[in-house]
Design a protein around this motif. Structure first.
Motif, PDB file in Angstrom:
ATOM      1  N   UNK A 158       0.795  -1.235   0.000  1.00 59.33           N
ATOM      2  CA  UNK A 158       0.000   0.000   0.000  1.00 59.33           C
ATOM      3  C   UNK A 158       0.833   1.294   0.000  1.00 59.33           C
ATOM      4  N   UNK A 159       1.746   1.488   0.992  1.00 59.81           N
ATOM      5  CA  UNK A 159       2.497   2.757   0.967  1.00 59.81           C
ATOM      6  C   UNK A 159       3.409   2.893  -0.252  1.00 59.81           C
ATOM      7  N   UNK A 160       3.841   1.747  -0.800  1.00 57.62           N
ATOM      8  CA  UNK A 160       4.706   1.795  -1.989  1.00 57.62           C
ATOM      9  C   UNK A 160       3.914   2.302  -3.194  1.00 57.62           C
ATOM     10  N   UNK A 161       2.691   1.804  -3.330  1.00 51.98           N
ATOM     11  CA  UNK A 161       1.857   2.239  -4.454  1.00 51.98           C
ATOM     12  C   UNK A 161       1.464   3.708  -4.298  1.00 51.98           C
ATOM     13  N   UNK A 162       1.164   4.097  -3.043  1.00 50.69           N
ATOM     14  CA  UNK A 162       0.801   5.504  -2.787  1.00 50.69           C
ATOM     15  C   UNK A 162       1.980   6.422  -3.140  1.00 50.69           C
TER      16      UNK A 162
END
Lengths: 270, 223
Positions: free
Chosen positions: B105-109
């Protein structure tokens, strides 16, 4: 299985809206087609003291499409056996003139009344036969049919709106947590709502595709075609381009509106 | 040393009638490992919430990573949060996503390419010793394993600041030790600032740390 369940409720709600909308459209088209049939068989008779020009009659009311003078020959023929030819000629000259007026559309009772008074306002026209009793009965039947279909559509719409409101609450509950968690890691609004909009668009596509299939089947069903033939009307039950675009447009608008309401109603978890 | 957090006369409250934190002043330097302790209901978690902007200051000023939290715009807050890793006591994992997707999740964000993000997730899953659980959903894991997933998610994008709210509460010794090792590692190897709200400071910690204690709405440093 879970994925099918996720889509099922909104697809059913959307499908019932699309179905009732298309049924309403078919009913509207049937009524219009039936009105065309009726207007071909309905005319008004005007009796004039003297000969009137057709252009003069057409000017009286714009609902008049055409006027034809009725020949008195058949009546005179029946009387002429007992009369001298000079008297027959005299009778021809003194007989009132009869005009059959055909109309541009099937009129409402009000329009019939206006037409009659407009015609009688002309000093030459002495009598107008509008067959109002037969006309009114047919018109009332048409109106009843139209109202019943409209009522059916409204009831389906209300039930579906209630279903969609329920679905909205379920979606709000289901998506709020994920949207909040994504928000905690700095996801922009479009990213947080992307899943929701994707789901809404997929559901709209599924519902549109199902509606498309149902109406393609109905429009080629021999039984349905026979019913329309029986009442003497020929209509396009399902227009593959226009109706498909309308169905897709309505389904997309409703589901995107639903998704937007959830996004707007989303409260950040503190 | 740069200051990551500066609080001046900071007051925090959920309603206008009750103030939880009252006019406190403190600062935290970049690369610090900080513990915040205090009794239940003292305002530890409330203070942590304000650090990631979930609660705006009632009065005073709170600057996190150069961003004034009071009156911060949504876009600026999102930008700030993309540089923070957060760990919650209740994990806050997305239940309908697999654990690998949760970590991603934080990587995609933060706009990582999918292949890079996948590699990073594989590395982190090994790091938190959950590589054998790949593809599973959070509710298929134990509490300790879920917290390790949450920890991996917090570390995924190499944040400059990690905020952890009682990360080892309710965990077994093995998972607790693993969480502390990961926090220590992030701090010592990557110079990540770590702020942990907890009841108990572990005795086996191998880093220098600062300790703030909250009591009756005030905060003071314990030497």
């Amino acid at each position: 299985m879970k994925s099918v369940r996720n889509h099922f409720s909104l697809v059913i709600a959307l499908l019932s809206i699309l179905f009732s909308m298309q049924v309403f459209l078919i009913a509207e088209r049937s009524i219009e087609a039936y009105k065309v049939n009726l207007v071909q068989n309905y005319s008004v008779i005007a009796v004039s003291k003297k000969h009137l020009e057709i252009s003069e009659i057409l000017k009286i009311n714009n609902i008049i499409a055409d006027a034809k003078e009725l020949s008195p020959d058949s009546v005179i023929e029946r009387l002429s056996s007992d009369m001298r030819s000079a008297n027959v000629e005299l009778l021809k000259l003194t007989m009132p003139k009869f005009y059959k007026l055909s109309l541009t559309r099937y009129p409402t009772p009000g329009e019939v009344k206006n037409l009659k008074s407009d015609l009688l306002r002309s000093s030459s026209i002495t009598k107008v036969e509008d067959f109002s009793h037969t006309h009114d009965t047919t018109y009332k039947l048409l109106l009843l049919f139209k109202n019943v279909v409209a009522l059916f559509a409204i009831v389906v719409l209300i039930v579906t709106i209630l279903l969609i409101i329920k679905e909205l609450r379920i979606w709000q509950y289901k998506h709020n947590e994920r949207m909040s968690i994504m928000g905690l890691f700095g996801a922009a609004l479009w990213l947080r709502s992307a899943v929701l909009f994707r789901l809404a668009i997929v559901d709209a596509l599924i519902a549109s595709f199902l509606a498309f299939g149902i109406f393609i089947y109905l429009s080629s069903s021999p039984w349905v075609l026979e019913q329309f033939n029986n009442i003497g009307i020929n209509i396009v039950i399902f227009n593959k381009v226009d109706d498909s675009l309308l169905i897709l447009g309505v389904a997309m608008s409703i589901s995107i509106l639903l998704a937007s309401l959830i996004v707007l109603g989303h409260k950040e978890e503190a | 040393m740069d200051k990551v957090i500066i609080a001046k006369d900071l007051s925090l409250a959920y309603s206008s009638s009750e103030t939880i934190i009252n006019k406190v002043n403190f600062s935290i330097n970049s690369g610090n490992f900080v513990f915040i302790t205090g009794a239940s209901g003292s305002g530890k978690s409330t203070l942590l919430k304000s650090l990631y902007g979930a609660l705006k200051p009632k009065q005073g000023s709170l600057i996190v990573g150069g961003v004034e939290i009071k009156g911060v715009s949504r876009a600026r807050l999102n930008f700030l949060r993309r540089h923070i890793g957060i760990v919650f006591q209740d994990y806050k994992l997305v239940k309908e996503w697999t654990i690998d997707k949760n970590i991603m999740l934080p990587l995609l964000i933060n706009g990582y390419v999918k292949s890079v993000a996948n590699n990073q997730v594989d590395k982190l899953l090994k790091h938190v010793r959950l590589n054998h659980q790949i593809g599973k959903f959070p509710l298929e894991l134990s509490g300790g394993e879920q917290q390790r997933v949450a920890m991996a998610r917090a570390l995924a994008h190499n944040p400059v600041l990690i905020l952890a709210d009682e990360p080892t509460g309710n965990l077994d010794d093995y998972s607790s030790q693993l969480i502390w090792n990961l926090l220590e590692g992030a701090n010592s190897q990557l110079n990540t600032t770590v702020i942990v709200v907890t009841h108990n400071i572990p005795k086996t910690l191998n880093v220098d740390y600062k300790h703030f204690h909250i009591e009756y709405g005030s905060i003071h440093e314990v030497c």
